[in-house]
Design an enzyme around this catalytic site. Structure first.
Site, PDB file in Angstrom:
ATOM      1  N   GLU A 107       0.844  -1.199   0.000  1.00  0.00           N
ATOM      2  CA  GLU A 107       0.000   0.000   0.000  1.00  0.00           C
ATOM      3  C   GLU A 107       0.879   1.248   0.000  1.00  0.00           C
ATOM      4  O   GLU A 107       1.999   1.240   0.508  1.00  0.00           O
ATOM      5  CB  GLU A 107      -0.921  -0.085   1.234  1.00  0.00           C
ATOM      6  N   ASP A 111      -3.581   6.000   6.399  1.00  0.00           N
ATOM      7  CA  ASP A 111      -4.014   7.223   7.054  1.00  0.00           C
ATOM      8  C   ASP A 111      -4.904   6.807   8.237  1.00  0.00           C
ATOM      9  O   ASP A 111      -4.395   6.436   9.291  1.00  0.00           O
ATOM     10  CB  ASP A 111      -4.761   8.036   5.980  1.00  0.00           C
ATOM     11  N   VAL A 161       0.369  14.586   1.391  1.00  0.00           N
ATOM     12  CA  VAL A 161       1.559  14.406   0.543  1.00  0.00           C
ATOM     13  C   VAL A 161       1.170  13.908  -0.845  1.00  0.00           C
ATOM     14  O   VAL A 161       0.087  13.352  -1.047  1.00  0.00           O
ATOM     15  CB  VAL A 161       2.555  13.421   1.197  1.00  0.00           C
ATOM     16  N   ASP A 167      -1.385  10.847  -5.771  1.00  0.00           N
ATOM     17  CA  ASP A 167      -1.828  11.890  -6.704  1.00  0.00           C
ATOM     18  C   ASP A 167      -2.383  13.123  -6.012  1.00  0.00           C
ATOM     19  O   ASP A 167      -2.746  13.094  -4.835  1.00  0.00           O
ATOM     20  CB  ASP A 167      -2.926  11.329  -7.605  1.00  0.00           C
TER      21      ASP A 167
HETATM   22  P1  IMP Z   1      -7.253   5.380   4.998  1.00  0.00           P
HETATM   23  O1  IMP Z   1      -8.398   4.456   4.717  1.00  0.00           O
HETATM   24  O2  IMP Z   1      -7.715   6.605   5.749  1.00  0.00           O
HETATM   25  O3  IMP Z   1      -6.090   4.721   5.671  1.00  0.00           O
HETATM   26  O4  IMP Z   1      -6.834   5.976   3.595  1.00  0.00           O
HETATM   27  C1  IMP Z   1      -5.839   5.468   2.842  1.00  0.00           C
HETATM   28  C2  IMP Z   1      -5.936   6.061   1.465  1.00  0.00           C
HETATM   29  O5  IMP Z   1      -6.177   7.476   1.516  1.00  0.00           O
HETATM   30  C3  IMP Z   1      -4.612   5.908   0.732  1.00  0.00           C
HETATM   31  O6  IMP Z   1      -4.561   4.691   0.060  1.00  0.00           O
HETATM   32  C4  IMP Z   1      -4.615   7.111  -0.178  1.00  0.00           C
HETATM   33  O7  IMP Z   1      -5.303   6.790  -1.365  1.00  0.00           O
HETATM   34  C5  IMP Z   1      -5.395   8.160   0.570  1.00  0.00           C
HETATM   35  N1  IMP Z   1      -4.498   9.119   1.273  1.00  0.00           N
HETATM   36  C6  IMP Z   1      -4.398   9.297   2.606  1.00  0.00           C
HETATM   37  N2  IMP Z   1      -3.518  10.263   2.913  1.00  0.00           N
HETATM   38  C7  IMP Z   1      -3.046  10.706   1.731  1.00  0.00           C
HETATM   39  C8  IMP Z   1      -2.074  11.718   1.389  1.00  0.00           C
HETATM   40  O8  IMP Z   1      -1.451  12.409   2.227  1.00  0.00           O
HETATM   41  N3  IMP Z   1      -1.843  11.878   0.061  1.00  0.00           N
HETATM   42  C9  IMP Z   1      -2.503  11.156  -0.899  1.00  0.00           C
HETATM   43  N4  IMP Z   1      -3.400  10.206  -0.621  1.00  0.00           N
HETATM   44  C10 IMP Z   1      -3.674   9.986   0.695  1.00  0.00           C
HETATM   45 MG    MG Z   2      -4.431   4.279  -1.973  1.00  0.00          MG
END
Ligand code: IMP
Ligand code: MG
Length: 187
Positions: A107, A111, A161, A167
């Site tokens: 991955e 986040d 980021v 992206d």
């Molecule tokens: P989570 O479900 O909140 O852990 O989100 C993960 C997904 O959010 C990642 O696979 C990214 O697609 C997107 N994401 C989270 N933070 C960032 C960031 O800082 N930059 C770009 N994409 C992010």
């Molecule tokens: Mg992703």
């Protein structure tokens, strides 16, 4: 020769992780994974599209153990486009049967952890021998669910980021570094 990337002026606040640092860490991860998976048969790297493709292709070329790759695509919806909501939808599923296999999910960034914990739950139900997670980036301060991440490239602060697969509205995935967006100008 360094490429001259056409970036919108003011978009990039700072380079958080430069190309040499990224590549050095990926070599380390590759060596560690090659050791850890030395005796494992049927290793399958599962990359989550699209953000992880650049990391996947660099990481797999550092592996000295046989492995296959497969892809899945998910969308996680949120009120704000930059956050995941808790609702995850599968847009594209794996092509391969994972029963009895060692799965390493690759991955780009973790986040809240919501997306990956959903994927882990989904894949666990298919009876793989094992599931581990390798994330290039992790923002521990943002975690909303309890998720064990086996391999992490870099822990980073709570900043948005982009670059190296990540992206900004589908652009700039090709940058060889991880940059921080200037939130005042962009987000
Ligand atoms: P989570 O479900 O909140 O852990 O989100 C993960 C997904 O959010 C990642 O696979 C990214 O697609 C997107 N994401 C989270 N933070 C960032 C960031 O800082 N930059 C770009 N994409 C992010
Ligand atoms: Mg992703």
């Amino acid at each position: 020769m360094a490429l001259d990337y056409a970036l919108e002026p003011g978009l990039l606040k700072e380079i958080l992780i430069d190309e040499a640092t990224l590549q050095a860490r990926i070599r380390e991860l590759g060596a560690q994974l090659s050791g850890d998976y030395a005796d494992s048969e049927n290793l399958l790297l599962v990359a989550v599209l699209k953000g992880s493709v650049i990391f996947l292709t660099d990481l797999m070329r550092q592996l000295t153990v046989p492995h296959a790759i497969d892809f899945m695509a998910v969308t996680s919806y949120g009120v704000h486009a930059r956050q995941s909501s808790g609702t995850v939808r599968i847009d594209m599923d794996l092509k391969q049967n994972i029963e009895g296999r060692s799965i390493l999910i690759v991955e780009d960034i973790i986040d809240s952890g919501v997306t990956l914990s959903y994927i882990v739950k989904l894949l666990s139900a298919r009876n793989p021998a094992q599931i581990k997670i390798c994330a290039l980036l992790s923002k521990p301060s943002r975690r909303k669910v309890d998720l064990h991440v086996d391999y992490v490239g870099f822990e980073i602060p709570d900043k948005f980021v982009f670059g190296y697969g990540l992206d900004l509205d589908e652009l700039y995935r090709n940058l060889p570094f991880i940059g921080v967006v200037d939130a005042e100008k962009y987000l």
